[in-house]
Design a protein around this motif. Structure first.
Motif, PDB file in Angstrom:
ATOM      1  N   TYR A  88      -7.512   1.060   9.736  1.00 58.94           N
ATOM      2  CA  TYR A  88      -8.224   0.273   8.729  1.00 58.94           C
ATOM      3  C   TYR A  88      -8.776   1.190   7.632  1.00 58.94           C
ATOM      4  O   TYR A  88      -8.653   0.898   6.440  1.00 58.94           O
ATOM      5  N   ALA A  89      -9.358   2.309   8.038  1.00 59.45           N
ATOM      6  CA  ALA A  89      -9.923   3.248   7.052  1.00 59.45           C
ATOM      7  C   ALA A  89      -8.820   3.817   6.156  1.00 59.45           C
ATOM      8  O   ALA A  89      -9.020   3.967   4.942  1.00 59.45           O
ATOM      9  N   GLU A  90      -7.661   4.132   6.745  1.00 59.87           N
ATOM     10  CA  GLU A  90      -6.545   4.632   5.940  1.00 59.87           C
ATOM     11  C   GLU A  90      -6.049   3.568   4.968  1.00 59.87           C
ATOM     12  O   GLU A  90      -5.710   3.875   3.824  1.00 59.87           O
ATOM     13  N   ALA A  91      -6.020   2.321   5.423  1.00 60.40           N
ATOM     14  CA  ALA A  91      -5.584   1.225   4.549  1.00 60.40           C
ATOM     15  C   ALA A  91      -6.516   1.088   3.355  1.00 60.40           C
ATOM     16  O   ALA A  91      -6.067   0.906   2.216  1.00 60.40           O
ATOM     17  N   LEU A  92      -7.817   1.207   3.605  1.00 62.89           N
ATOM     18  CA  LEU A  92      -8.780   1.122   2.498  1.00 62.89           C
ATOM     19  C   LEU A  92      -8.606   2.298   1.537  1.00 62.89           C
ATOM     20  O   LEU A  92      -8.628   2.124   0.317  1.00 62.89           O
ATOM     21  N   GLN A  93      -8.415   3.476   2.100  1.00 58.91           N
ATOM     22  CA  GLN A  93      -8.239   4.669   1.264  1.00 58.91           C
ATOM     23  C   GLN A  93      -6.961   4.567   0.431  1.00 58.91           C
ATOM     24  O   GLN A  93      -6.959   4.882  -0.760  1.00 58.91           O
ATOM     25  N   LEU A 143       0.815  -1.202   0.000  1.00 62.31           N
ATOM     26  CA  LEU A 143       0.000   0.000   0.000  1.00 62.31           C
ATOM     27  C   LEU A 143       0.856   1.262   0.000  1.00 62.31           C
ATOM     28  O   LEU A 143       0.349   2.357  -0.119  1.00 62.31           O
ATOM     29  N   GLY A 144       2.145   1.103   0.160  1.00 60.95           N
ATOM     30  CA  GLY A 144       3.029   2.258   0.119  1.00 60.95           C
ATOM     31  C   GLY A 144       3.114   2.981   1.449  1.00 60.95           C
ATOM     32  O   GLY A 144       3.608   4.089   1.512  1.00 60.95           O
ATOM     33  N   ALA A 145       2.622   2.388   2.519  1.00 65.85           N
ATOM     34  CA  ALA A 145       2.695   3.033   3.825  1.00 65.85           C
ATOM     35  C   ALA A 145       4.080   2.826   4.402  1.00 65.85           C
ATOM     36  O   ALA A 145       4.680   1.776   4.218  1.00 65.85           O
ATOM     37  N   ALA A 169      -5.489   1.847  -0.491  1.00 69.14           N
ATOM     38  CA  ALA A 169      -5.671   0.788  -1.497  1.00 69.14           C
ATOM     39  C   ALA A 169      -6.355   1.334  -2.733  1.00 69.14           C
ATOM     40  O   ALA A 169      -5.985   1.005  -3.863  1.00 69.14           O
ATOM     41  N   VAL A 170      -7.347   2.182  -2.535  1.00 67.81           N
ATOM     42  CA  VAL A 170      -8.073   2.754  -3.680  1.00 67.81           C
ATOM     43  C   VAL A 170      -7.200   3.772  -4.408  1.00 67.81           C
ATOM     44  O   VAL A 170      -7.157   3.802  -5.638  1.00 67.81           O
ATOM     45  N   GLN A 171      -6.475   4.589  -3.660  1.00 68.42           N
ATOM     46  CA  GLN A 171      -5.674   5.643  -4.274  1.00 68.42           C
ATOM     47  C   GLN A 171      -4.483   5.098  -5.047  1.00 68.42           C
ATOM     48  O   GLN A 171      -4.116   5.643  -6.084  1.00 68.42           O
ATOM     49  N   ARG A 172      -3.872   4.020  -4.567  1.00 66.56           N
ATOM     50  CA  ARG A 172      -2.613   3.569  -5.132  1.00 66.56           C
ATOM     51  C   ARG A 172      -2.698   2.289  -5.934  1.00 66.56           C
ATOM     52  O   ARG A 172      -1.678   1.807  -6.414  1.00 66.56           O
ATOM     53  N   ASN A 173      -3.891   1.754  -6.107  1.00 67.88           N
ATOM     54  CA  ASN A 173      -4.030   0.510  -6.867  1.00 67.88           C
ATOM     55  C   ASN A 173      -3.914   0.804  -8.362  1.00 67.88           C
ATOM     56  O   ASN A 173      -4.701   1.583  -8.914  1.00 67.88           O
ATOM     57  N   VAL A 174      -2.946   0.191  -9.001  1.00 66.69           N
ATOM     58  CA  VAL A 174      -2.666   0.455 -10.420  1.00 66.69           C
ATOM     59  C   VAL A 174      -3.825  -0.006 -11.302  1.00 66.69           C
ATOM     60  O   VAL A 174      -4.234   0.714 -12.228  1.00 66.69           O
ATOM     61  N   ASP A 175      -4.369  -1.180 -11.032  1.00 64.31           N
ATOM     62  CA  ASP A 175      -5.472  -1.684 -11.863  1.00 64.31           C
ATOM     63  C   ASP A 175      -6.673  -0.749 -11.802  1.00 64.31           C
ATOM     64  O   ASP A 175      -7.317  -0.478 -12.824  1.00 64.31           O
ATOM     65  N   TYR A 176      -6.985  -0.247 -10.617  1.00 61.36           N
ATOM     66  CA  TYR A 176      -8.119   0.655 -10.466  1.00 61.36           C
ATOM     67  C   TYR A 176      -7.877   1.966 -11.207  1.00 61.36           C
ATOM     68  O   TYR A 176      -8.762   2.475 -11.902  1.00 61.36           O
ATOM     69  N   PHE A 206     -11.402  -5.510  -1.053  1.00 61.46           N
ATOM     70  CA  PHE A 206     -11.545  -6.862  -0.505  1.00 61.46           C
ATOM     71  C   PHE A 206     -10.197  -7.411  -0.054  1.00 61.46           C
ATOM     72  O   PHE A 206     -10.100  -8.044   0.993  1.00 61.46           O
ATOM     73  N   THR A 207      -9.158  -7.168  -0.846  1.00 59.76           N
ATOM     74  CA  THR A 207      -7.826  -7.655  -0.481  1.00 59.76           C
ATOM     75  C   THR A 207      -7.379  -7.052   0.841  1.00 59.76           C
ATOM     76  O   THR A 207      -6.889  -7.765   1.729  1.00 59.76           O
ATOM     77  N   VAL A 208      -7.560  -5.738   1.001  1.00 56.31           N
ATOM     78  CA  VAL A 208      -7.168  -5.089   2.250  1.00 56.31           C
ATOM     79  C   VAL A 208      -8.016  -5.610   3.408  1.00 56.31           C
ATOM     80  O   VAL A 208      -7.493  -5.922   4.480  1.00 56.31           O
ATOM     81  N   ALA A 209      -9.315  -5.729   3.187  1.00 56.41           N
ATOM     82  CA  ALA A 209     -10.204  -6.194   4.257  1.00 56.41           C
ATOM     83  C   ALA A 209      -9.858  -7.618   4.688  1.00 56.41           C
ATOM     84  O   ALA A 209      -9.797  -7.920   5.884  1.00 56.41           O
ATOM     85  N   SER A 210      -9.625  -8.505   3.735  1.00 60.91           N
ATOM     86  CA  SER A 210      -9.309  -9.888   4.090  1.00 60.91           C
ATOM     87  C   SER A 210      -7.956  -9.983   4.787  1.00 60.91           C
ATOM     88  O   SER A 210      -7.802 -10.748   5.748  1.00 60.91           O
ATOM     89  N   ASN A 211      -6.974  -9.185   4.356  1.00 54.86           N
ATOM     90  CA  ASN A 211      -5.680  -9.169   5.041  1.00 54.86           C
ATOM     91  C   ASN A 211      -5.816  -8.613   6.456  1.00 54.86           C
ATOM     92  O   ASN A 211      -5.176  -9.103   7.386  1.00 54.86           O
TER      93      ASN A 211
END
Length: 191
Positions: free
Chosen positions: A41-46, A24-26, A48-55, A152-157
């Motif tokens: 958790y909220a930061e991890a989700l945020q 996630l680049g943290a 994930a959305v900001q830095r996900n290349v596929d998205y 989902f990946t972040v949540a499951s991890n």
């Protein structure tokens, strides 16, 4: 379960968390005077959305398809073209009145306006608009799926990490109880 296997499970959980933070680049634990940053958790989700290349690629494709829809709709509008052309010629010509060769230059300027409107083309333009709209809908659905996959990946991890931490706490309690029992047995043996 032995203490050693209990510790290896904990280490695997910590390694999974560090890998998640790295993906996630943290910032993670660093050597030196820099401090460790824990993300929520909220930061991890945020992140994930900001830095996900596929998205991000899916979002770009959707934006590109939105432009294609607008272009397909503009193709139904009439077009208007203005043209201008200028020429200048230099040359030597024979003047019949004077009987001499004279230097002569001619200049000309042409201007034009044209317009066209497609009245009927077998519904090709309408089909192009529908195709562009379908591509846009598919791109938007792909972007939504990419976002959901990242979340989902972040949540499951995160759930796996919590489960491993809970297992670690239970195993530490069991270890403490076994050490206490060992101390009691050793006390009986010594007595």
């Amino acid at each position: 379960m032995s203490y050693a296997s209990h510790r290896s499970t904990h280490r695997a959980g910590v390694a999974a968390l560090l890998a998640l933070c790295t993906l996630l680049g943290a910032p993670s634990a660093r050597v030196g005077a820099q401090e460790v940053r824990t993300i929520t958790y909220a930061e991890a989700l945020q992140l994930a959305v900001q830095r996900n290349v596929d998205y991000r690629q899916a979002q770009s494709a959707a934006a590109s398809d939105a432009v294609a829809v607008a272009q397909a709709k503009r193709n139904l509008l009439p077009d208007l073209r203005f043209t201008t052309q200028g020429t200048q010629n230099y040359g030597r010509n024979f003047n019949q009145n004077d009987g001499q060769i004279v230097n002569q230059s001619t200049q000309s300027m042409n201007a034009g306006v044209s317009s066209s409107l497609t009245v009927f083309d077998g519904l090709r333009n309408v089909s192009n608009i529908r195709q562009a709209q379908s591509s846009l809908a598919a791109s938007e659905a792909d972007a939504t799926r990419s976002k959901q996959t990242a979340l989902f990946t972040v949540a499951s991890n995160y759930v796996a990490l919590i489960a491993q931490n809970d297992q670690l706490a239970v195993r530490e309690q069991a270890l403490a109880a076994q050490k206490e029992l060992e101390a009691q047995i050793q006390a009986y043996v010594d007595a």
